[in-house]
Design a protein around this motif. Sequence first.
Motif, short mmCIF file in Angstrom:
data_model
loop_
_atom_site.label_atom_id
_atom_site.label_comp_id
_atom_site.label_asym_id
_atom_site.label_seq_id
_atom_site.Cartn_x
_atom_site.Cartn_y
_atom_site.Cartn_z
N LYS A 156 -8.60 -4.53 -6.43
CA LYS A 156 -7.80 -4.24 -5.24
C LYS A 156 -8.07 -2.81 -4.76
O LYS A 156 -8.21 -2.55 -3.57
CB LYS A 156 -6.31 -4.44 -5.55
N PHE A 157 -8.15 -1.86 -5.71
CA PHE A 157 -8.40 -0.47 -5.35
C PHE A 157 -9.77 -0.33 -4.68
O PHE A 157 -9.91 0.34 -3.65
CB PHE A 157 -8.32 0.44 -6.57
N GLN A 158 -10.76 -0.99 -5.24
CA GLN A 158 -12.10 -0.91 -4.66
C GLN A 158 -12.14 -1.56 -3.28
O GLN A 158 -12.81 -1.05 -2.37
CB GLN A 158 -13.13 -1.51 -5.61
N SER A 159 -11.39 -2.63 -3.09
CA SER A 159 -11.28 -3.26 -1.76
C SER A 159 -10.60 -2.30 -0.79
O SER A 159 -10.98 -2.21 0.38
CB SER A 159 -10.49 -4.56 -1.84
N MET A 160 -9.57 -1.60 -1.28
CA MET A 160 -8.87 -0.64 -0.43
C MET A 160 -9.82 0.48 0.00
O MET A 160 -9.77 0.93 1.15
CB MET A 160 -7.67 -0.06 -1.17
N MET A 161 -10.70 0.91 -0.89
CA MET A 161 -11.65 1.97 -0.54
C MET A 161 -12.65 1.51 0.51
O MET A 161 -13.23 2.32 1.22
CB MET A 161 -12.41 2.45 -1.79
N ARG A 162 -12.83 0.19 0.64
CA ARG A 162 -13.69 -0.37 1.69
C ARG A 162 -12.89 -0.70 2.95
O ARG A 162 -13.44 -1.25 3.91
CB ARG A 162 -14.38 -1.63 1.18
N GLY A 163 -11.59 -0.41 2.95
CA GLY A 163 -10.75 -0.69 4.10
C GLY A 163 -10.34 -2.14 4.23
O GLY A 163 -9.93 -2.58 5.29
N GLU A 164 -10.42 -2.90 3.14
CA GLU A 164 -10.17 -4.35 3.19
C GLU A 164 -8.82 -4.76 2.62
O GLU A 164 -8.46 -5.93 2.72
CB GLU A 164 -11.27 -5.08 2.40
N ALA A 165 -8.09 -3.86 2.01
CA ALA A 165 -6.83 -4.26 1.35
C ALA A 165 -5.94 -3.05 1.18
O ALA A 165 -6.35 -1.91 1.39
CB ALA A 165 -7.14 -4.88 -0.02
N GLU A 166 -4.72 -3.32 0.79
CA GLU A 166 -3.82 -2.27 0.34
C GLU A 166 -2.88 -2.86 -0.69
O GLU A 166 -2.80 -4.07 -0.86
CB GLU A 166 -3.06 -1.62 1.49
N PHE A 167 -2.21 -2.00 -1.42
CA PHE A 167 -1.34 -2.45 -2.50
C PHE A 167 0.02 -2.87 -1.95
O PHE A 167 0.47 -2.35 -0.93
CB PHE A 167 -1.18 -1.34 -3.54
N PRO A 168 0.69 -3.80 -2.65
CA PRO A 168 2.03 -4.22 -2.22
C PRO A 168 3.05 -3.10 -2.42
O PRO A 168 2.77 -2.07 -3.05
CB PRO A 168 2.33 -5.42 -3.13
#
Length: 160
Positions: free
Chosen positions: A100-112
């Motif tokens: 999830k963190f790596q996805s967030m670094m790509r702008g694709e996700a964020e944490f709940p």
Amino acid sequence: MSLDNLRDLYQQVILERYKKPRNRGKTDPIDRYQKGHNPSCGDTIEITLHLTASENGAGDRIEDVKFEGEGCAIAMASADLMADALRGKTTTEALEMVQKFQSMMRGEAEFPQELRKLNVMQGVAQFPVRIKCANLSWHTLRAAIELAQNAEPAGFVSNE
């Protein structure tokens, strides 16, 4: 929240965690250990984990996480925030958080909502050269978790 306010919050949290980390040191006992290195900028980190039994009886619940190392404010703040978020999680949940963190670094996700403090690191994605700094502790965590119990870590894990 405006972009300027978000950027200010991002900078404030990173500087606070860099100057006064809450999770610096080594766990006691150390059940998993791994060193990480970012050759691009020289950041180094050591992650230690103390694991206890979860509901299924496996020793896979993260009781404590600590880090030591030297590096930029982003790398150290990311490690400190990561350690806070991992306490009480199973190793499976922790590996999902790495993704999830790596996805967030790509702008694709964020944490709940319950892990929203980690979302402050989203600001790093605006600076692609700094993403490796934010990811260093997460790469190192994955290697520590995937290391067989009582196995010797294989030197430094690189995030390149």
